[in-house]
Design a protein around this motif. Structure first.
Motif, PDB file in Angstrom:
ATOM      1  N   ARG A   1       0.832  -1.211   0.000  1.00  0.00           N
ATOM      2  CA  ARG A   1       0.000   0.000   0.000  1.00  0.00           C
ATOM      3  C   ARG A   1       0.864   1.258   0.000  1.00  0.00           C
ATOM      4  O   ARG A   1       0.625   2.197  -0.779  1.00  0.00           O
ATOM      5  CB  ARG A   1      -0.927  -0.030   1.226  1.00  0.00           C
ATOM      6  N   LEU A   2       1.882   1.278   0.833  1.00  0.00           N
ATOM      7  CA  LEU A   2       2.743   2.454   0.933  1.00  0.00           C
ATOM      8  C   LEU A   2       3.646   2.599  -0.302  1.00  0.00           C
ATOM      9  O   LEU A   2       3.930   3.722  -0.732  1.00  0.00           O
ATOM     10  CB  LEU A   2       3.593   2.371   2.205  1.00  0.00           C
ATOM     11  N   SER A   3       4.070   1.481  -0.863  1.00  0.00           N
ATOM     12  CA  SER A   3       4.877   1.543  -2.092  1.00  0.00           C
ATOM     13  C   SER A   3       4.065   2.139  -3.227  1.00  0.00           C
ATOM     14  O   SER A   3       4.578   2.916  -4.042  1.00  0.00           O
ATOM     15  CB  SER A   3       5.376   0.148  -2.479  1.00  0.00           C
TER      16      SER A   3
ATOM     17  N   PRO B   1       8.037   0.310  -7.286  1.00  0.00           N
ATOM     18  CA  PRO B   1       7.750  -1.123  -7.114  1.00  0.00           C
ATOM     19  C   PRO B   1       7.903  -1.522  -5.651  1.00  0.00           C
ATOM     20  O   PRO B   1       8.693  -0.930  -4.910  1.00  0.00           O
ATOM     21  CB  PRO B   1       8.813  -1.801  -7.988  1.00  0.00           C
ATOM     22  N   THR B   2       7.154  -2.524  -5.235  1.00  0.00           N
ATOM     23  CA  THR B   2       7.238  -2.986  -3.846  1.00  0.00           C
ATOM     24  C   THR B   2       8.574  -3.682  -3.603  1.00  0.00           C
ATOM     25  O   THR B   2       8.896  -4.660  -4.282  1.00  0.00           O
ATOM     26  CB  THR B   2       6.099  -3.969  -3.527  1.00  0.00           C
TER      27      THR B   2
ATOM     28  N   ILE C   1       4.072  10.934   2.022  1.00  0.00           N
ATOM     29  CA  ILE C   1       3.414   9.667   1.683  1.00  0.00           C
ATOM     30  C   ILE C   1       2.271   9.357   2.643  1.00  0.00           C
ATOM     31  O   ILE C   1       1.193   8.924   2.232  1.00  0.00           O
ATOM     32  CB  ILE C   1       4.444   8.524   1.671  1.00  0.00           C
ATOM     33  N   THR C   2       2.508   9.568   3.930  1.00  0.00           N
ATOM     34  CA  THR C   2       1.493   9.230   4.935  1.00  0.00           C
ATOM     35  C   THR C   2       0.539  10.380   5.218  1.00  0.00           C
ATOM     36  O   THR C   2      -0.575  10.155   5.711  1.00  0.00           O
ATOM     37  CB  THR C   2       2.149   8.812   6.262  1.00  0.00           C
ATOM     38  N   GLY C   3       0.977  11.604   4.937  1.00  0.00           N
ATOM     39  CA  GLY C   3       0.174  12.766   5.304  1.00  0.00           C
ATOM     40  C   GLY C   3       0.096  12.981   6.797  1.00  0.00           C
ATOM     41  O   GLY C   3      -0.774  13.717   7.290  1.00  0.00           O
ATOM     42  N   ASN C   4       1.026  12.374   7.539  1.00  0.00           N
ATOM     43  CA  ASN C   4       0.964  12.417   8.999  1.00  0.00           C
ATOM     44  C   ASN C   4       2.373  12.577   9.578  1.00  0.00           C
ATOM     45  O   ASN C   4       2.955  11.609  10.077  1.00  0.00           O
ATOM     46  CB  ASN C   4       0.312  11.135   9.523  1.00  0.00           C
TER      47      ASN C   4
END
Length: 301
Positions: free
Chosen positions: A79-81, A87-88, A220-223
């Motif tokens: 999901r994060l990749s 690519p993962t 990426i996370t917005g956090n």
């Protein structure tokens, strides 16, 4: 800012390569040494480009982990990749209770992310997401290659210094015909000044890339505050349970994995956690301010 960081990193790597070429010149004593130094730098860089991931993973006994053994971690990484647009990477687990993580690999298509058992057990979901996003940013920015090349070049310079020193001690007449011979200034440079300068350059590269990876994790996370909490938790626990392995790979980790006691404090490859935390809090304040402004505009419309 990203472009400036890339330019600064390239300039530092060029300077480090220049030190290798100068070392070759001092070692041989004439212009031929320039070519030896250039060739040595090229071979070292290629070796680190191709083999650095294997060496780093082996140094900490990281084991590839099948999806069926850690399905939640795999889903998280995928999901994060996808958010990072790469690519993962292959997932590895390090059998250590010290909470830490690192990324390695010559490019995003040949990358790996290693998580220690300690960090998987310690961090809640949002903080683990932030740590993985930090490492994915290293992969996306090709920092894994940069750090490997910088470490190899710095080690090569130290190796050349030892060669010259041993030659001066045990074969003092072998170079009598050389233009520089056993020049004490050359010996001093290769034994002390060169490696010290290489270490400083490598630290500067590492610190620059860590700041950029922190910013990437926030994007990426917005956090950003999740990474703040993770860094503070890792800083506290990591020093209680330092990881054991080759210190040459310390710059790869999200938090300095080695003990900060004694002489180790002189050559820290990471910026201070407090500084990183303050930068991330400033990012969080900017995000909050931007969100508030957007809501105000929406309500006024």
């Amino acid at each position: 800012m990203a472009a400036m960081n890339q330019f600064r990193t390239l300039a530092l790597l060029a300077l480090l390569s220049g030190l290798i070429v100068l070392a070759g010149y001092l070692l041989v004593g004439d212009e031929t040494g320039l070519y030896y130094g250039l060739g040595f730098a090229a071979v070292s860089s290629f070796g680190s480009w191709y083999y650095s991931d294997k060496a780093a993973l082996a140094a900490f006994k990281a084991q590839p982990t099948p999806r069926e053994e850690a399905p939640e971690l795999f889903e998280r990484l995928e999901r994060l990749s996808d958010r990072a647009g790469i690519p993962t990477p292959t997932l590895y687990l390090v059998p250590s209770e010290s909470p830490n993580a690192f990324a390695t690999g010559r490019d995003p298509n040949h990358a790996a992310i290693a998580l220690t058992k300690g960090i998987v057990d310690l961090l809640p979901d949002d903080e683990l997401d932030a740590v993985i996003a930090h490492e994915l940013t290293h992969v996306r920015n090709r920092d894994t290659l940069t750090q490997a090349v910088a470490g190899t070049l710095a080690g090569s310079l130290t190796f050349l210094g030892r060669i010259l020193t041993l030659g001066a001690l045990y074969f003092p007449m072998a170079r009598a015909g050389g233009r520089r011979g056993n020049n004490p200034i050359a010996i001093l440079f290769l034994l002390v000044v060169g490696p010290f300068a290489a270490g400083l350059i490598r630290m500067a590269i590492s610190r620059t890339r860590e700041y950029a990876a922190d910013a990437g994790a926030a994007e990426i996370t917005g956090n950003p505050l999740a990474l703040v909490r993770a860094l503070e938790r890792l800083e506290e626990m990591g020093q209680k349970v330092p990881i054991h392995g080759n210190p040459a790979f310390a710059p790869l980790f999200i938090i300095n994995p080695l003990s900060k006691d004694g002489m180790m404090t002189l050559f820290m490859t990471h910026p201070s956690t407090d500084d990183r935390v303050q930068r991330l809090k400033a990012m969080a304040a900017e995000i909050a301010g931007s969100t508030a402004n957007t809501k105000e505009l929406s309500s006024s419309v």
